[in-house]
Design an enzyme around this catalytic site. Sequence first.
Site, PDB file in Angstrom:
ATOM      1  CE  LYS A 180      10.817 -12.255  14.961  1.00 21.14           C
ATOM      2  NZ  LYS A 180      10.867 -12.678  16.364  1.00 21.14           N
ATOM      3  CB  THR A 237       9.186  -9.924  18.341  1.00 14.67           C
ATOM      4  OG1 THR A 237       8.633 -10.937  17.505  1.00 14.67           O
ATOM      5  CG2 THR A 237      10.373 -10.509  19.024  1.00 14.67           C
TER       6      THR A 237
HETATM    7  O1  LIG Z   1      10.237 -15.398  17.016  1.00 17.90           O
HETATM    8  C1  LIG Z   1       9.609 -15.431  18.043  1.00 17.90           C
HETATM    9  C2  LIG Z   1       8.155 -15.231  18.091  1.00 17.90           C
HETATM   10  O2  LIG Z   1       7.578 -15.228  16.812  1.00 17.90           O
HETATM   11  C3  LIG Z   1      10.305 -15.623  19.319  1.00 17.90           C
HETATM   12  O3  LIG Z   1      10.957 -14.452  19.623  1.00 17.90           O
HETATM   13  P1  LIG Z   1      12.277 -14.448  20.500  1.00 17.90           P
HETATM   14  O4  LIG Z   1      13.298 -15.261  19.768  1.00 17.90           O
HETATM   15  O5  LIG Z   1      12.615 -13.009  20.633  1.00 17.90           O
HETATM   16  O6  LIG Z   1      11.924 -15.065  21.825  1.00 17.90           O
END
Ligand SMILES: O=C(CO)COP(=O)(O)O
Length: 315
Positions: A180, A237
Site C-alpha cells: 500500500k 495512506t
Molecule cells: O503506515 C502508515 C499508516 O498506516 C503510515 O504511513 P506513512 O509511513 O506513509 O507515514
Amino acid sequence: MSVAVLGGGAFGTALAISIAQVRPVILWARNAQDWTDRQSPRLPDAPVPDAVALTGDLKRAIGADTLLFAVPMQSLSGLLAAIPETLQGKALVACCKGIDLRTGQGPAHRLAETKPEATAAILTGPSFATDIARGLPTALTLACADDTVGQALQTELSTPNLRLYRSTDVAGAELGGALKNVIAIASGACMGAGLGDSARAALMTRGFAEMMRLALHFGARTETLAGLSGLGDLALTCTSPLSRNFRFGEALGRGDTPDATMTVEGKATARAALDIAERAGLSLPITTAVHAISTGQTSVADAIQGLLARPLKEE
Ligand SMILES: O=C(CO)COP(=O)(O)O
Ligand SMILES: NC(=O)C1=CN([C@@H]2O[C@H](COP(=O)(O)OP(=O)(O)OC[C@H]3O[C@@H](n4cnc5c(N)ncnc54)[C@H](OP(=O)(O)O)[C@@H]3O)[C@@H](O)[C@H]2O)C=CC1
C-alpha cells in the site's frame, strides 16, 4: 507477560504510549540519551508517560517476553544482528511495513528466519502514530501463524484505543502493509501533479489489483487484502497528507525535492516488489512507474503517459 518495543521512532513511541495504558512496557531507543522531556525526536508533542520504561539498553529490553520490532524495514536485519542472544520462547512482533531488499522477505518472515527459536507475528493496519499517541481510535491486524500465540498477543496488545483483529495469514498482512505504501506514492504523485480525485481513485483501484496479484501468488488470502492491513491501510495512506509516502509522491508530482530525512518505506518496497514479481512472472505497471519516478529515471508526466498508453484490457 512483559512487553518491550524496540525502536523509538514515531510508531514505536506511539505503540509504547498506548500499551502503557494497560500494562508495563519498555521502550528501547538507540538514541534514548538524546531525548529531551521524554519525547522522541520523530514524534514531537507526545512525551512518553512515566509508565513507559524508556531505555537505551538493548539487553534490558530483550529480557521481555514479547518484543515489538518498530524500525524501518530496511533496518530490521541490522537490528536483529545486534541481538545475538537466543530469543527462545518469546513472541516477536514485526511492526514494520515493507519487503527486505536483500532477501525479498516481509518483516515477520525475516524475524522467523533469523530467530527460529521464537514465534513471529506482525502488527499492521491503518494507524498514524500521531493518532495512536493522541488516544484516537485505531484498528489493526495482528497476524500470527500460531493462533494460540496470536490470541495471547491480541489480548496483550489491545488497548482502549487500539483494537486488534486477529488473523493467521502472515503473508497477506505483510504484503498488504508493504505494497500500500507504493500505491500511496503513486496517489501522492497524482495529486501533486494536479490530476484530480478521479485519477487517484483509478490508481488506488488498479493499485489494489496489483497488491492482490502479488499477494495471492504468495499464498495470501483475499479477505486479508480486503481487510485492515490491505484495503484499510491503502485507503488511509492514499488519501491523507499525514502519510509520508503520500507526501513523498506529492513532492515529486509538484516537481519539488522530497524531504530526504523522512522514512518513506514505499521507495525500497517498489524495488523489492518488482524483483519478486519478475521472478514470479507477474506484471506490476503502477509499481514499475513508482520505482521509476522514485529513483529519478522517469518524470511523473512521462510515467503517467506510460500508464495511460498501455493496451486496453479487461478489468
Ligand atoms: O503506515 C502508515 C499508516 O498506516 C503510515 O504511513 P506513512 O509511513 O506513509 O507515514
Ligand atoms: N509512523 C507511522 O504512522 C507508522 C509507521 N509504521 C511503520 O513503522 C516502521 C517504523 O516507522 P516509524 O517509526 O514511523 O519511523 P521513524 O522514521 O519515525 O523512526 C525510525 C526509528 O527507527 C530507528 N532505527 C533505524 N534503524 C535502526 C536500527 N538499526 N536499530 C535501532 N533503531 C533504528 C531510528 O533511529 P534514529 O532516529 O536514531 O535514526 C528511528 O528512531 C515503518 O516500517 C513504518 O512503515 C506503521 C504504522 C504507522
